[in-house]
Write a protein that holds these residues in place. Structure first.
Motif, PDB file in Angstrom:
ATOM      1  N   LYS A   1       0.800  -1.213   0.000  1.00  0.00           N
ATOM      2  CA  LYS A   1       0.000   0.000   0.000  1.00  0.00           C
ATOM      3  C   LYS A   1       0.841   1.276   0.000  1.00  0.00           C
ATOM      4  CE  LYS A   1      -3.829  -2.336   2.365  1.00  0.00           C
ATOM      5  NZ  LYS A   1      -4.702  -2.385   1.189  1.00  0.00           N
ATOM      6  N   ALA A   2       2.096   1.142   0.454  1.00  0.00           N
ATOM      7  CA  ALA A   2       2.942   2.340   0.520  1.00  0.00           C
ATOM      8  C   ALA A   2       4.157   2.244  -0.400  1.00  0.00           C
ATOM      9  CB  ALA A   2       3.402   2.562   1.959  1.00  0.00           C
ATOM     10  N   GLY A   3       4.343   1.103  -1.035  1.00  0.00           N
ATOM     11  CA  GLY A   3       5.455   0.954  -1.970  1.00  0.00           C
ATOM     12  C   GLY A   3       6.819   0.880  -1.319  1.00  0.00           C
ATOM     13  N   LEU A   4       6.893   0.604  -0.004  1.00  0.00           N
ATOM     14  CA  LEU A   4       8.186   0.512   0.666  1.00  0.00           C
ATOM     15  C   LEU A   4       8.911  -0.765   0.244  1.00  0.00           C
ATOM     16  CD1 LEU A   4       6.902   2.785   2.370  1.00  0.00           C
ATOM     17  CD2 LEU A   4       7.964   1.758   4.397  1.00  0.00           C
TER      18      LEU A   4
ATOM     19  N   SER B   1      13.415   3.238   5.118  1.00  0.00           N
ATOM     20  CA  SER B   1      13.766   3.772   6.432  1.00  0.00           C
ATOM     21  C   SER B   1      12.741   3.363   7.476  1.00  0.00           C
ATOM     22  CB  SER B   1      13.849   5.295   6.366  1.00  0.00           C
ATOM     23  OG  SER B   1      14.094   5.833   7.651  1.00  0.00           O
ATOM     24  N   ALA B   2      13.262   2.915   8.644  1.00  0.00           N
ATOM     25  CA  ALA B   2      12.407   2.537   9.765  1.00  0.00           C
ATOM     26  C   ALA B   2      13.165   2.780  11.059  1.00  0.00           C
ATOM     27  CB  ALA B   2      11.988   1.077   9.650  1.00  0.00           C
ATOM     28  N   PRO B   3      13.377   4.054  11.426  1.00  0.00           N
ATOM     29  CA  PRO B   3      14.164   4.384  12.618  1.00  0.00           C
ATOM     30  C   PRO B   3      13.625   3.689  13.860  1.00  0.00           C
ATOM     31  CG  PRO B   3      13.687   6.350  11.343  1.00  0.00           C
ATOM     32  CD  PRO B   3      12.855   5.258  10.757  1.00  0.00           C
ATOM     33  N   CYS B   4      14.530   3.141  14.645  1.00  0.00           N
ATOM     34  CA  CYS B   4      14.151   2.432  15.867  1.00  0.00           C
ATOM     35  C   CYS B   4      14.538   3.291  17.066  1.00  0.00           C
ATOM     36  CB  CYS B   4      14.842   1.070  15.929  1.00  0.00           C
ATOM     37  SG  CYS B   4      14.398   0.091  17.383  1.00  0.00           S
ATOM     38  N   THR B   5      13.540   3.817  17.768  1.00  0.00           N
ATOM     39  CA  THR B   5      13.785   4.652  18.935  1.00  0.00           C
ATOM     40  C   THR B   5      13.394   3.905  20.206  1.00  0.00           C
ATOM     41  OG1 THR B   5      11.577   5.625  18.741  1.00  0.00           O
ATOM     42  CG2 THR B   5      13.371   6.757  17.617  1.00  0.00           C
TER      43      THR B   5
ATOM     44  N   ASP C   1      16.690   0.164   8.876  1.00  0.00           N
ATOM     45  CA  ASP C   1      15.743  -0.021   7.778  1.00  0.00           C
ATOM     46  C   ASP C   1      14.717  -1.091   8.200  1.00  0.00           C
ATOM     47  OD1 ASP C   1      16.959  -2.516   7.470  1.00  0.00           O
ATOM     48  OD2 ASP C   1      18.196  -1.882   5.767  1.00  0.00           O
ATOM     49  N   LEU C   2      13.768  -1.396   7.309  1.00  0.00           N
ATOM     50  CA  LEU C   2      12.708  -2.328   7.672  1.00  0.00           C
ATOM     51  C   LEU C   2      13.231  -3.735   7.971  1.00  0.00           C
ATOM     52  CD1 LEU C   2       9.577  -1.537   5.465  1.00  0.00           C
ATOM     53  CD2 LEU C   2       9.674  -1.707   7.945  1.00  0.00           C
ATOM     54  N   THR C   3      14.212  -4.170   7.209  1.00  0.00           N
ATOM     55  CA  THR C   3      14.776  -5.500   7.449  1.00  0.00           C
ATOM     56  C   THR C   3      15.382  -5.592   8.844  1.00  0.00           C
ATOM     57  OG1 THR C   3      15.245  -5.924   5.109  1.00  0.00           O
ATOM     58  CG2 THR C   3      16.523  -7.165   6.717  1.00  0.00           C
ATOM     59  N   GLN C   4      16.131  -4.571   9.222  1.00  0.00           N
ATOM     60  CA  GLN C   4      16.754  -4.571  10.544  1.00  0.00           C
ATOM     61  C   GLN C   4      15.697  -4.461  11.648  1.00  0.00           C
ATOM     62  OE1 GLN C   4      19.261  -1.205   9.617  1.00  0.00           O
ATOM     63  NE2 GLN C   4      21.112  -2.488   9.483  1.00  0.00           N
ATOM     64  N   ALA C   5      14.716  -3.589  11.449  1.00  0.00           N
ATOM     65  CA  ALA C   5      13.661  -3.416  12.446  1.00  0.00           C
ATOM     66  C   ALA C   5      12.845  -4.701  12.626  1.00  0.00           C
ATOM     67  CB  ALA C   5      12.742  -2.270  12.037  1.00  0.00           C
TER      68      ALA C   5
ATOM     69  N   ILE D   1       5.328   0.996  14.432  1.00  0.00           N
ATOM     70  CA  ILE D   1       4.249   1.927  14.775  1.00  0.00           C
ATOM     71  C   ILE D   1       4.414   3.229  14.005  1.00  0.00           C
ATOM     72  CG2 ILE D   1       3.296   3.333  16.643  1.00  0.00           C
ATOM     73  CD1 ILE D   1       3.971   0.996  18.539  1.00  0.00           C
ATOM     74  N   LYS D   2       5.649   3.733  13.944  1.00  0.00           N
ATOM     75  CA  LYS D   2       5.890   4.994  13.235  1.00  0.00           C
ATOM     76  C   LYS D   2       5.544   4.864  11.754  1.00  0.00           C
ATOM     77  CE  LYS D   2       9.469   8.504  12.481  1.00  0.00           C
ATOM     78  NZ  LYS D   2       9.290   8.594  11.031  1.00  0.00           N
ATOM     79  N   ASP D   3       6.069   3.819  11.088  1.00  0.00           N
ATOM     80  CA  ASP D   3       5.785   3.648   9.661  1.00  0.00           C
ATOM     81  C   ASP D   3       4.316   3.319   9.421  1.00  0.00           C
ATOM     82  OD1 ASP D   3       8.350   4.218   8.958  1.00  0.00           O
ATOM     83  OD2 ASP D   3       8.865   2.222   8.201  1.00  0.00           O
TER      84      ASP D   3
END
Length: 550
Positions: free
Chosen positions: A321-324, A329-333, A356-360, A370-372
């Motif tokens: 749906k978002a083409g990611l 990018s998927a920052p982990c805080t 990134d998404l793979t790492q997250a 949640i952020k993405d």
């Protein structure tokens, strides 16, 4: 000589071979002088004036012999007139002959047995019955009670036990092909022979399938059986040839089921309730279902928040749906505020602003998803994107796995509000699932297409509205392989070839539940451990058992 006397002499010779001190001479002597049976017919037995004094043993045996002689000679009316219920007895004696397809009937060892312990004021006479019926000879011990009325007439007290001990008034006997019903069918594994009822976790499932699915094959045995009023078999009394029960074949893999039964009792679980399901990811066949605990079958009905295993569907929605991409990018805080609710990561997840998404996905970072999820999948307060992805691509809905076996449907509410809008992306809030559904999610990824789980071969399978795209399936496979090899699932699954996985830990009240779903070269499996501190350290042990066995 009168008619009854002639029958008494010309009847079964075996009945005249006496025991218990009353010989052939005595019997013949009694007949020539008029039998007790004759006196019953002439004087008439009056049931309303039954004497409290039983007839003598000699008199009771003589009357019984006459009754048996009439019966064996198929003089049913004559035999019935020697009873205290002639009409009922005549009909029952004929039904006995017809039901057994009787060829020959003999009586031996006719003996006095003293006062009847069941019928007050009666004498008991025992004997052995031998019936020649289709298929062979059937013998059994029996008895009658003989009583007298105050006018001196004696009669055999009638009830169906005269035909066979303990036979109920609404029951009958049959000989030949033994009756078979649904309850005789065996529910077996895919090998066609292993009885599912031999597995503790499948006994209820097997019983349900037996009642609802059609059995095939089988061969009835022959012998003698008791029938109820509706013609169904109650119990087999004599078997001449063994039959072979019809079978209902299922998709269960007996070897894998054995592994699953052991897996949910792995010592690392500390006796906590656990449930697991294994599927053939190529066709949706359920290969194993196992569970422990006192809350029913949690493998197919344990509806719980699936925790981070839901990130498989969240990632699929971000791709579709978002083409990611997995490199997106998927920052982990450390934490994240979403709709006034503060969310944290599990202990041990280190913040990584450059993730990134793979790492997250591999470290199971909640804040990244949640952020993405909020950024890409919630639009103007509409948070239905995750629900739609689960339905359209992963086939979420009401499944019928076959045989009337009930399963509990997963749920991702399309109208999530407030904190639930954020919680859904990490499998919390109002999101619920079962190990069956999460095993299917992993299977859909590996198969690059949804195959609705079934437990009966040929059972209709619901289709997903939209097939998973090869692109999305490839992305998810890559991320799940990374998770198994070097991410949160690695402590249990690293070193296993071709495995992809996702762990999950879900909060529930004052405890957590551990989840893990994975696929291997042949199977996809998922496990839930209630009270598991983490997915890898609880459900991870269960799934490893299955992957190594499958």
């Amino acid at each position: 000589m009168n008619r009854a006397v002639k029958i008494g002499i010309a009847g079964t010779c075996t009945a005249l071979l006496v025991a218990g001190g009353i010989g052939t001479y005595n019997l013949v002597h009694g007949l020539t002088g008029g039998t007790a049976g004759d006196r019953t017919e002439e004087a008439g037995f009056d049931p309303s004036t039954v004497s409290t004094t039983p007839p003598s043993g000699t008199e009771a045996v003589k009357l019984t012999r006459t009754f048996l002689d009439h019966w064996s000679g198929r003089q049913f009316d004559g035999a019935a007139r020697i009873t205290d219920a002639p009409d009922t007895a005549a009909q029952a004696l004929r039904q006995y002959k017809d039901g057994l397809h009787l060829e020959k009937l003999t009586f031996t060892q006719v003996r006095s047995a003293g006062a009847s312990p069941v019928t007050p004021g009666a004498a008991k006479v025992t004997f052995t019955v031998t019936a020649q019926v289709p298929g062979g000879s059937w013998s059994y011990p029996s008895a009658v009670a003989v009583r007298k009325s105050t006018n001196g007439a004696a009669a055999v007290h009638w009830n169906n036990s005269v035909l066979y001990p303990g036979l109920g008034d609404d029951q009958s006997l049959t000989a030949g092909t033994l009756p078979a019903g649904t309850s005789d069918a065996k529910v077996v594994a895919g090998d066609g022979k292993t009885d599912l009822a031999s597995f503790a976790s499948l006994r209820d499932i097997a019983a349900t399938i037996r009642q609802n699915a059609k059995a095939t094959g089988g061969r009835p045995g022959t012998g003698v059986a008791v029938l109820d009023a509706d013609g169904t078999g109650v119990r087999t009394l004599k078997t001449f040839t063994e039959g072979r029960a019809p079978v209902i074949r299922t998709t269960i893999d007996a070897r894998l089921q054995s592994a699953a039964e052991a897996a949910v009792k792995d010592p690392h679980l500390g006796g906590r309730p656990a449930g697991t399901v294994a599927l053939d990811w190529s066709n949706g066949h359920i290969l194993a279902v196992a569970h422990t605990g006192d809350d029913g079958d949690i493998a197919i009905n344990g509806i719980k928040s699936p925790g981070s295993t839901m990130k498989i569907i969240t990632a699929a929605a971000l791709f579709d749906k978002a083409g990611l991409t997995p490199a997106g990018s998927a920052p982990c805080t450390d934490s994240l505020m979403a709709n006034s609710q503060l969310f944290h990561n599990d202990p041990g997840v280190k913040p990584n602003p450059a993730s990134d998404l793979t790492q997250a996905f591999a470290v199971s970072c909640n804040t990244s998803f949640i952020k993405d999820g909020f950024h890409y999948l919630v639009h103007d307060g509409d948070a239905s994107a995750l629900h739609d992805e689960a339905v359209d691509v992963f086939g979420m809905g009401s499944w019928s796995i076959g045989g009337g076996v009930a399963t509990t449907d997963p749920s991702i509410p399309p109208d999530a509000q407030g904190g639930d809008q954020a919680a859904q992306f990490i499998g919390q809030g109002r999101v619920t699932a079962t190990p069956l559904f999460m095993a299917s999610v992993a299977a859909t990824v590996r198969n690059a297409g949804f195959r609705q789980p079934v437990i009966l071969p040929g059972q209709p399978q619901a289709a997903a509205p939209r097939p998973i795209s090869p692109r999305t399936a490839g992305y998810l496979q890559s991320m799940m392989r990374t998770t198994a090899a070097s991410g949160t699932a690695a402590p249990r699954l690293s070193g296993l070839s071709g495995v992809g996985a996702k762990t999950g830990t879900a909060e529930e009240g004052d405890h957590t539940n551990g989840w893990l779903t994975a696929y291997g070269s042949r199977i996809a499996a998922a496990a839930l451990v209630e009270g598991g501190s983490s997915g890898v350290d609880s459900a991870g042990y269960v799934v490893r058992h299955l992957l190594t066995a499958g």
